[in-house]
Write a protein that holds these residues in place. Structure first.
Motif, PDB file in Angstrom:
ATOM      1  N   THR A  19      19.606  -7.485   5.511  1.00 40.21           N
ATOM      2  CA  THR A  19      18.169  -7.461   5.238  1.00 40.21           C
ATOM      3  C   THR A  19      17.716  -8.838   4.769  1.00 40.21           C
ATOM      4  O   THR A  19      16.671  -9.338   5.207  1.00 40.21           O
ATOM      5  CB  THR A  19      17.829  -6.379   4.199  1.00 40.21           C
ATOM      6  OG1 THR A  19      18.219  -5.096   4.723  1.00 40.21           O
ATOM      7  CG2 THR A  19      16.345  -6.357   3.882  1.00 40.21           C
ATOM      8  N   HIS A  56       7.417  -8.205   5.760  1.00 37.49           N
ATOM      9  CA  HIS A  56       7.525  -7.320   4.600  1.00 37.49           C
ATOM     10  C   HIS A  56       7.645  -5.847   4.972  1.00 37.49           C
ATOM     11  O   HIS A  56       7.893  -5.009   4.099  1.00 37.49           O
ATOM     12  CB  HIS A  56       6.342  -7.532   3.665  1.00 37.49           C
ATOM     13  CG  HIS A  56       6.293  -8.914   3.089  1.00 37.49           C
ATOM     14  ND1 HIS A  56       7.320  -9.461   2.362  1.00 37.49           N
ATOM     15  CD2 HIS A  56       5.348  -9.876   3.163  1.00 37.49           C
ATOM     16  CE1 HIS A  56       7.010 -10.685   1.996  1.00 37.49           C
ATOM     17  NE2 HIS A  56       5.815 -10.968   2.479  1.00 37.49           N
ATOM     18  N   SER A  57       7.469  -5.525   6.245  1.00 34.67           N
ATOM     19  CA  SER A  57       7.527  -4.120   6.655  1.00 34.67           C
ATOM     20  C   SER A  57       8.934  -3.681   7.059  1.00 34.67           C
ATOM     21  O   SER A  57       9.160  -2.507   7.313  1.00 34.67           O
ATOM     22  CB  SER A  57       6.579  -3.882   7.832  1.00 34.67           C
ATOM     23  OG  SER A  57       7.116  -4.460   9.016  1.00 34.67           O
ATOM     24  N   ASN A  59      12.471  -2.382   6.732  1.00 33.11           N
ATOM     25  CA  ASN A  59      13.213  -1.566   5.767  1.00 33.11           C
ATOM     26  C   ASN A  59      14.520  -1.111   6.388  1.00 33.11           C
ATOM     27  O   ASN A  59      14.642  -1.041   7.607  1.00 33.11           O
ATOM     28  CB  ASN A  59      12.407  -0.331   5.364  1.00 33.11           C
ATOM     29  CG  ASN A  59      11.154  -0.705   4.619  1.00 33.11           C
ATOM     30  OD1 ASN A  59      11.203  -1.397   3.619  1.00 33.11           O
ATOM     31  ND2 ASN A  59      10.012  -0.271   5.123  1.00 33.11           N
ATOM     32  N   HIS A  60      15.467  -0.774   5.554  1.00 31.35           N
ATOM     33  CA  HIS A  60      16.721  -0.231   6.072  1.00 31.35           C
ATOM     34  C   HIS A  60      16.956   1.165   5.495  1.00 31.35           C
ATOM     35  O   HIS A  60      16.453   1.506   4.434  1.00 31.35           O
ATOM     36  CB  HIS A  60      17.900  -1.161   5.762  1.00 31.35           C
ATOM     37  CG  HIS A  60      18.236  -1.262   4.314  1.00 31.35           C
ATOM     38  ND1 HIS A  60      17.660  -2.204   3.490  1.00 31.35           N
ATOM     39  CD2 HIS A  60      19.074  -0.542   3.526  1.00 31.35           C
ATOM     40  CE1 HIS A  60      18.144  -2.066   2.275  1.00 31.35           C
ATOM     41  NE2 HIS A  60      18.994  -1.061   2.256  1.00 31.35           N
ATOM     42  N   HIS A  61      17.712   1.929   6.260  1.00 35.06           N
ATOM     43  CA  HIS A  61      18.112   3.268   5.831  1.00 35.06           C
ATOM     44  C   HIS A  61      19.619   3.370   6.026  1.00 35.06           C
ATOM     45  O   HIS A  61      20.130   3.103   7.122  1.00 35.06           O
ATOM     46  CB  HIS A  61      17.399   4.350   6.648  1.00 35.06           C
ATOM     47  CG  HIS A  61      17.913   5.714   6.365  1.00 35.06           C
ATOM     48  ND1 HIS A  61      17.629   6.396   5.198  1.00 35.06           N
ATOM     49  CD2 HIS A  61      18.714   6.534   7.086  1.00 35.06           C
ATOM     50  CE1 HIS A  61      18.239   7.563   5.214  1.00 35.06           C
ATOM     51  NE2 HIS A  61      18.897   7.672   6.354  1.00 35.06           N
ATOM     52  N   TRP A  69      17.605  -0.280  10.721  1.00 37.67           N
ATOM     53  CA  TRP A  69      16.446  -1.039  10.259  1.00 37.67           C
ATOM     54  C   TRP A  69      15.237  -0.609  11.056  1.00 37.67           C
ATOM     55  O   TRP A  69      15.336  -0.309  12.246  1.00 37.67           O
ATOM     56  CB  TRP A  69      16.667  -2.542  10.444  1.00 37.67           C
ATOM     57  CG  TRP A  69      17.541  -3.128   9.393  1.00 37.67           C
ATOM     58  CD1 TRP A  69      17.144  -3.700   8.234  1.00 37.67           C
ATOM     59  CD2 TRP A  69      18.960  -3.177   9.378  1.00 37.67           C
ATOM     60  NE1 TRP A  69      18.229  -4.112   7.496  1.00 37.67           N
ATOM     61  CE2 TRP A  69      19.360  -3.793   8.185  1.00 37.67           C
ATOM     62  CE3 TRP A  69      19.953  -2.739  10.267  1.00 37.67           C
ATOM     63  CZ2 TRP A  69      20.687  -4.004   7.851  1.00 37.67           C
ATOM     64  CZ3 TRP A  69      21.270  -2.956   9.929  1.00 37.67           C
ATOM     65  CH2 TRP A  69      21.628  -3.574   8.735  1.00 37.67           C
ATOM     66  N   SER A  71      10.549  -0.797  11.107  1.00 35.51           N
ATOM     67  CA  SER A  71       9.331  -1.417  10.610  1.00 35.51           C
ATOM     68  C   SER A  71       8.193  -0.418  10.762  1.00 35.51           C
ATOM     69  O   SER A  71       8.124   0.320  11.747  1.00 35.51           O
ATOM     70  CB  SER A  71       9.011  -2.676  11.419  1.00 35.51           C
ATOM     71  OG  SER A  71       7.717  -3.136  11.098  1.00 35.51           O
ATOM     72  N   SER A  72       7.283  -0.437   9.814  1.00 32.57           N
ATOM     73  CA  SER A  72       6.115   0.428   9.887  1.00 32.57           C
ATOM     74  C   SER A  72       4.989  -0.219  10.692  1.00 32.57           C
ATOM     75  O   SER A  72       3.984   0.429  10.978  1.00 32.57           O
ATOM     76  CB  SER A  72       5.623   0.745   8.468  1.00 32.57           C
ATOM     77  OG  SER A  72       5.336  -0.462   7.778  1.00 32.57           O
TER      78      SER A  72
END
Length: 112
Positions: A19, A56-57, A59-61, A69, A71-72
């Protein structure tokens, strides 16, 4: 330490490191050493980092045996996978107004 907990810790560490590396790509204006294409128009700053909303969008799960990874931002998939962007009437108005504003310059040709 249990093997399951050890594996989760490794996944968490890898997720954190990657990330951070993805975030560094925006600062380096490239993807792991491969530079992004320059914008066709003369603008200040990078198009990929203008608002930093995409940056900034991300994210990782962490799953049981994987890291994903996402993004919104709706345009993230266009950057990664390519695609078609439909030009709306509002966009056309903007581009024509911008070409008129710039007059007879190379940038004006781009907007036409």
């Amino acid at each position: 330490m249990q093997a399951d907990q050890f594996y989760k810790n490794i996944l968490r560490d890898v997720a954190t490191d990657l990330t951070d590396a993805f975030d560094d790509n925006f600062g380096n204006k490239g993807f792991f050493g491969k530079k992004w294409k320059q914008a066709r128009i003369n603008r200040i700053g990078s198009l990929m980092a203008r608002t930093n909303s995409l940056r900034h969008s991300i994210n990782h799960h962490i799953g049981t045996d994987s890291i994903t990874w996402s993004s919104s931002e709706p345009h993230a998939s266009i950057h990664n996978l390519g695609g078609t962007i439909t030009v709306t009437q509002r966009m056309k108005k903007f581009f024509w107004a911008k070409s008129k504003e710039l007059g007879n310059t190379p940038d004006a040709q781009f907007y036409k």
